[in-house]
Design a protein around this motif. Structure first.
Motif, PDB file in Angstrom:
ATOM      1  N   TYR C  52      15.107 -29.377   9.787  1.00 38.78           N
ATOM      2  CA  TYR C  52      13.982 -28.442   9.645  1.00 38.78           C
ATOM      3  C   TYR C  52      13.734 -27.591  10.874  1.00 38.78           C
ATOM      4  O   TYR C  52      13.072 -26.565  10.789  1.00 38.78           O
ATOM      5  N   PHE C  53      14.249 -28.031  12.015  1.00 37.22           N
ATOM      6  CA  PHE C  53      14.052 -27.260  13.241  1.00 37.22           C
ATOM      7  C   PHE C  53      15.372 -27.132  13.977  1.00 37.22           C
ATOM      8  O   PHE C  53      16.086 -28.121  14.146  1.00 37.22           O
ATOM      9  N   LYS C  54      15.642 -25.929  14.408  1.00 38.75           N
ATOM     10  CA  LYS C  54      16.923 -25.685  15.078  1.00 38.75           C
ATOM     11  C   LYS C  54      17.063 -26.572  16.299  1.00 38.75           C
ATOM     12  O   LYS C  54      18.133 -27.091  16.592  1.00 38.75           O
ATOM     13  N   ASN C  55      15.983 -26.735  17.036  1.00 43.27           N
ATOM     14  CA  ASN C  55      16.009 -27.619  18.197  1.00 43.27           C
ATOM     15  C   ASN C  55      14.580 -27.977  18.602  1.00 43.27           C
ATOM     16  O   ASN C  55      13.624 -27.539  17.983  1.00 43.27           O
ATOM     17  N   LYS C  56      14.499 -28.770  19.629  1.00 45.92           N
ATOM     18  CA  LYS C  56      13.201 -29.278  20.084  1.00 45.92           C
ATOM     19  C   LYS C  56      12.229 -28.124  20.354  1.00 45.92           C
ATOM     20  O   LYS C  56      11.043 -28.196  20.018  1.00 45.92           O
ATOM     21  N   GLU C  57      12.756 -27.088  20.963  1.00 51.01           N
ATOM     22  CA  GLU C  57      11.928 -25.938  21.317  1.00 51.01           C
ATOM     23  C   GLU C  57      11.191 -25.387  20.095  1.00 51.01           C
ATOM     24  O   GLU C  57      10.010 -25.018  20.172  1.00 51.01           O
ATOM     25  N   MET C  58      11.896 -25.372  18.995  1.00 53.41           N
ATOM     26  CA  MET C  58      11.291 -24.844  17.770  1.00 53.41           C
ATOM     27  C   MET C  58      10.132 -25.729  17.303  1.00 53.41           C
ATOM     28  O   MET C  58       9.184 -25.249  16.688  1.00 53.41           O
ATOM     29  N   ILE C  59      10.246 -27.009  17.564  1.00 48.70           N
ATOM     30  CA  ILE C  59       9.135 -27.901  17.198  1.00 48.70           C
ATOM     31  C   ILE C  59       7.904 -27.536  18.025  1.00 48.70           C
ATOM     32  O   ILE C  59       6.792 -27.440  17.502  1.00 48.70           O
ATOM     33  N   TYR C  60       8.135 -27.296  19.316  1.00 46.41           N
ATOM     34  CA  TYR C  60       7.012 -26.897  20.158  1.00 46.41           C
ATOM     35  C   TYR C  60       6.411 -25.583  19.657  1.00 46.41           C
ATOM     36  O   TYR C  60       5.200 -25.400  19.673  1.00 46.41           O
ATOM     37  N   GLU C  61       7.275 -24.702  19.246  1.00 49.68           N
ATOM     38  CA  GLU C  61       6.759 -23.431  18.733  1.00 49.68           C
ATOM     39  C   GLU C  61       5.890 -23.652  17.507  1.00 49.68           C
ATOM     40  O   GLU C  61       4.832 -23.044  17.353  1.00 49.68           O
ATOM     41  N   ALA C  62       6.373 -24.530  16.635  1.00 46.19           N
ATOM     42  CA  ALA C  62       5.590 -24.817  15.426  1.00 46.19           C
ATOM     43  C   ALA C  62       4.252 -25.444  15.798  1.00 46.19           C
ATOM     44  O   ALA C  62       3.213 -25.157  15.201  1.00 46.19           O
ATOM     45  N   MET C  63       4.295 -26.313  16.820  1.00 51.15           N
ATOM     46  CA  MET C  63       3.052 -26.927  17.263  1.00 51.15           C
ATOM     47  C   MET C  63       2.090 -25.866  17.794  1.00 51.15           C
ATOM     48  O   MET C  63       0.893 -25.884  17.500  1.00 51.15           O
ATOM     49  N   HIS C  64       2.653 -24.961  18.569  1.00 47.30           N
ATOM     50  CA  HIS C  64       1.799 -23.913  19.112  1.00 47.30           C
ATOM     51  C   HIS C  64       1.205 -23.071  17.995  1.00 47.30           C
ATOM     52  O   HIS C  64       0.003 -22.742  18.009  1.00 47.30           O
ATOM     53  N   ALA C  65       2.040 -22.752  17.032  1.00 45.53           N
ATOM     54  CA  ALA C  65       1.551 -21.955  15.907  1.00 45.53           C
ATOM     55  C   ALA C  65       0.419 -22.687  15.194  1.00 45.53           C
ATOM     56  O   ALA C  65      -0.612 -22.104  14.863  1.00 45.53           O
ATOM     57  N   ARG C  66       0.611 -23.970  15.013  1.00 48.77           N
ATOM     58  CA  ARG C  66      -0.431 -24.764  14.363  1.00 48.77           C
ATOM     59  C   ARG C  66      -1.725 -24.738  15.176  1.00 48.77           C
ATOM     60  O   ARG C  66      -2.815 -24.584  14.624  1.00 48.77           O
ATOM     61  N   PHE C  67      -1.576 -24.902  16.478  1.00 49.48           N
ATOM     62  CA  PHE C  67      -2.734 -24.901  17.377  1.00 49.48           C
ATOM     63  C   PHE C  67      -3.481 -23.566  17.279  1.00 49.48           C
ATOM     64  O   PHE C  67      -4.699 -23.521  17.072  1.00 49.48           O
ATOM     65  N   VAL C  68      -2.729 -22.489  17.410  1.00 49.43           N
ATOM     66  CA  VAL C  68      -3.326 -21.161  17.352  1.00 49.43           C
ATOM     67  C   VAL C  68      -3.971 -20.932  15.983  1.00 49.43           C
ATOM     68  O   VAL C  68      -5.080 -20.409  15.870  1.00 49.43           O
ATOM     69  N   ASP C  69      -3.278 -21.400  14.990  1.00 49.11           N
ATOM     70  CA  ASP C  69      -3.786 -21.245  13.639  1.00 49.11           C
ATOM     71  C   ASP C  69      -5.117 -21.965  13.467  1.00 49.11           C
ATOM     72  O   ASP C  69      -6.061 -21.435  12.863  1.00 49.11           O
ATOM     73  N   ASP C  70      -5.191 -23.163  13.984  1.00 47.68           N
ATOM     74  CA  ASP C  70      -6.435 -23.924  13.862  1.00 47.68           C
ATOM     75  C   ASP C  70      -7.552 -23.275  14.666  1.00 47.68           C
ATOM     76  O   ASP C  70      -8.719 -23.278  14.247  1.00 47.68           O
ATOM     77  N   LEU C  71      -7.166 -22.717  15.820  1.00 46.96           N
ATOM     78  CA  LEU C  71      -8.155 -21.991  16.615  1.00 46.96           C
ATOM     79  C   LEU C  71      -8.725 -20.833  15.795  1.00 46.96           C
ATOM     80  O   LEU C  71      -9.945 -20.662  15.678  1.00 46.96           O
ATOM     81  N   VAL C  72      -7.823 -20.070  15.221  1.00 49.24           N
ATOM     82  CA  VAL C  72      -8.236 -18.894  14.458  1.00 49.24           C
ATOM     83  C   VAL C  72      -9.062 -19.298  13.239  1.00 49.24           C
ATOM     84  O   VAL C  72     -10.108 -18.717  12.949  1.00 49.24           O
ATOM     85  N   THR C  73      -8.576 -20.322  12.566  1.00 47.89           N
ATOM     86  CA  THR C  73      -9.300 -20.822  11.400  1.00 47.89           C
ATOM     87  C   THR C  73     -10.719 -21.260  11.769  1.00 47.89           C
ATOM     88  O   THR C  73     -11.657 -21.145  10.984  1.00 47.89           O
ATOM     89  N   MET C  74     -10.829 -21.784  12.957  1.00 44.76           N
ATOM     90  CA  MET C  74     -12.149 -22.199  13.420  1.00 44.76           C
ATOM     91  C   MET C  74     -13.032 -20.981  13.715  1.00 44.76           C
ATOM     92  O   MET C  74     -14.223 -20.953  13.400  1.00 44.76           O
ATOM     93  N   LEU C  75     -12.412 -19.966  14.321  1.00 42.65           N
ATOM     94  CA  LEU C  75     -13.197 -18.810  14.775  1.00 42.65           C
ATOM     95  C   LEU C  75     -13.648 -17.918  13.615  1.00 42.65           C
ATOM     96  O   LEU C  75     -14.802 -17.486  13.556  1.00 42.65           O
ATOM     97  N   GLN C  76     -12.716 -17.651  12.707  1.00 45.98           N
ATOM     98  CA  GLN C  76     -13.003 -16.652  11.675  1.00 45.98           C
ATOM     99  C   GLN C  76     -14.350 -16.818  10.954  1.00 45.98           C
ATOM    100  O   GLN C  76     -15.152 -15.886  10.934  1.00 45.98           O
ATOM    101  N   PRO C  77     -14.605 -17.988  10.421  1.00 41.57           N
ATOM    102  CA  PRO C  77     -15.862 -18.091   9.664  1.00 41.57           C
ATOM    103  C   PRO C  77     -17.121 -18.029  10.524  1.00 41.57           C
ATOM    104  O   PRO C  77     -18.229 -17.959   9.995  1.00 41.57           O
TER     105      PRO C  77
END
Lengths: 209, 209, 209, 209
Positions: C52-77
DNA sequence: CATGAATGAGTATTCATTCAT
DNA sequence: AATGAATGAATACTCATTCAT
């Protein structure tokens, strides 16, 4: 974190590592043995060592366990046969087997023991001691006349440790002043004479009518 | 190129290095001993080690020579006294002295022997063997009744190597199943009984005329 | 070659991996996190990570995306609610939510941010910036008196980066000289005073007609 | 055991190692820096690193100490000059110097700070905080009208950590939406407006008699 | 003679990644 | 699709030995 070998393939690898350990000690001595040596001989990558052993030390422990195990495996079935021999023959039999074990596979175990019998290593010889005790007990059951020896524990300790060490040392010493047969004969008579004399003394003490 | 110490000062330094070697082995074990340790303890620079010893190995050799020398020095004067003791007392005397030597200076020699007595090291025990032989010869001159023992060489070999090793091992083993006195007593009676029995057998053989 | 997860099962696995990533960073720190850790926590084999991930780095990227996403999801409403608060209350509200997000699940995100907020990582905070801008725009629509602030972009940049970093640092610092409430209060008044003063200055400039 | 550099030559080497550390971080990033890199750049053997530093971590500590030291050395003499400037000019002056320090030697410190400002590292910024406090105290002595600011500790904390981080981040971000001057101007006015507004509020509170 | 700074080959160990099953 | 055994390049660190001063 070393894994517990689950697949058949893994067990083969674990075994190959321990084998390679003995071969490396044979070739380079214990302090000359490196993880790379072991891996090369085992025909695996260095990393694989650490799949099954936490560190080098654990490989040595496994080697020691194998050695002790083989010693015990050799000793156990001798009990029955030995019980019917006289002491000299019995010790010859035991030391003969030990000799064969140490010479096996181009002296694999002899070379190992040479390095490992260093007193520094907390070598647990307990299973060997127990196996020998079992033999002695069987022997005494068949030869009750020897049953009340004094200094039993001390003599066992001396025989096991001193005898083992002397034998390994002798087999490793190209310039030994005595032959192997003389050594074995010496150990055998050392025990035999001790037992005979003890018996005599005990009889004398009990007889005084 | 290590020079032969010609000046008094140099001899002092060589001595300090050997002393430092023992202390370091005592503190860090043999494999934990580094040239830096030795130099630091000796109070000199690392470079200076190499003024007197070609390499680390040579320092160990010097240490071994010192050890053997002290063993021999301990044994030699015992000859006269021992000749007048019975066998058990004689062996007690010898092993008692050995014990004292090994315990000396916070077990300096014991710690060394523990590392060095591994069979790997081509420890030349010859001088010790010779010193012991000398004692035995003196003993036999005073106790001619023991003069025709069989297996003399083998028993000496067993006693020297096995006895020494067993003793060092015992002194290093906190969980030994027997006490030191039992060990010494065992070794003494092992020899004594052997000799007595031999004598008896020889007498029996020679008598029936 | 990592496949795009098409089946439901695959999505579950991808999610488990990202979750496991956060948990591992929480437990071992970012540099202490290994692919094996992640796989173990996710309950899958290491090999599967690479499905599912080309390498470890991609996992970190996905984690970051999730983090940012949760931040945004929190802020929007928050936009709607915040528009009716004064600036100090608004900032308290936002930072309070952020605080809660960082503390959630035993500080999962705080631990992650601590490692990730080093400037090395090209963390794309753009979505967060955009979400915040949206809030501010809504705020300005309801509070037109603040509409002509100067240095709007710079102050946003400072608030987002400096504020975020300071907060994470503070929450991670056991010996901070100030309390969390003091920190939030400080940030709130920093913004509030800036805005008030700007407004005053602008009014003064525009008035003198 | 790392030695204390005694000879002049040794001090040069220690310095070269720390320099090499910065250069390596510059080139490979902190996690990409190896002991071999550092040694190569310093023009010495790997072993020499360990003559003066217990381990890699200690090299980083020395680098950090050097960085903090240079920061403090930069700040200290500014006190006298700054006291006579208005707040905006004062902050411009300080950040200008900081900017220059970070850019120096091909951004040596900037690259270092980028990796080191990771919140994970327990970076002791205390000396920097103390140096800044000294500046502020001197400033207040010359500008007593600002003497009774509320939230002094919190605002210092925010300014030091948030300001530093924001600046490093900005300087490292090629796609920043604002210019460096805008950033500095923003930070300066953020502080200035806060102070002005506080003063106004305090005056208002005290006046109404 | 003495030093101790410098060395670098050698060592144990880790871990992202692959691939046969 | 999933696995987990195997890998080996990479890394931090050690230490006997040398040699310029």
């Amino acid at each position: 974190m070393p894994r517990v070998p689950q697949q058949e393939r893994a067990k083969v690898t674990v075994n190959a590592i321990v084998e390679a350990g003995f071969i490396s000690v044979q070739r380079h001595g214990m302090s000359g043995t490196t993880t790379t040596h072991i891996a090369d001989i085992a025909g695996i990558g260095v990393g694989s060592l650490y799949e099954y052993f936490k560190n080098k030390e654990m490989i040595y422990e496994a080697m020691h366990a194998r050695f002790v195990d083989d010693l015990v495996t050799m000793l156990q079935p001798m009990s029955a046969v030995i019980a019917h021999l006289d002491i000299v023959a019995a010790i010859h039999a035991i030391l003969g087997e030990l000799h064969e074990l140490l010479q096996r596979q181009d002296q694999r175990y002899l070379r190992y023991a040479r390095s490992a019998l260093n007193v520094d290593l907390k070598i647990a010889m307990d299973p060997v001691t127990r196996a020998l005790s079992e033999i002695i007990i069987q022997y005494l059951l068949h030869n009750p006349q020897y049953a009340q020896l004094r200094r039993f524990a001390a003599m066992s300790y001396i025989f096991i440790h001193g005898g083992m060490f002397t034998m390994v040392r002798h087999l490793s010493d190209p310039n030994s002043p005595i032959s192997f047969d003389e050594l074995v004969d010496g150990l055998a008579h050392m025990v035999n004479h001790y037992v005979l004399m003890e018996q005599q003394l005990l009889t004398a003490n009990n007889a005084p009518a």
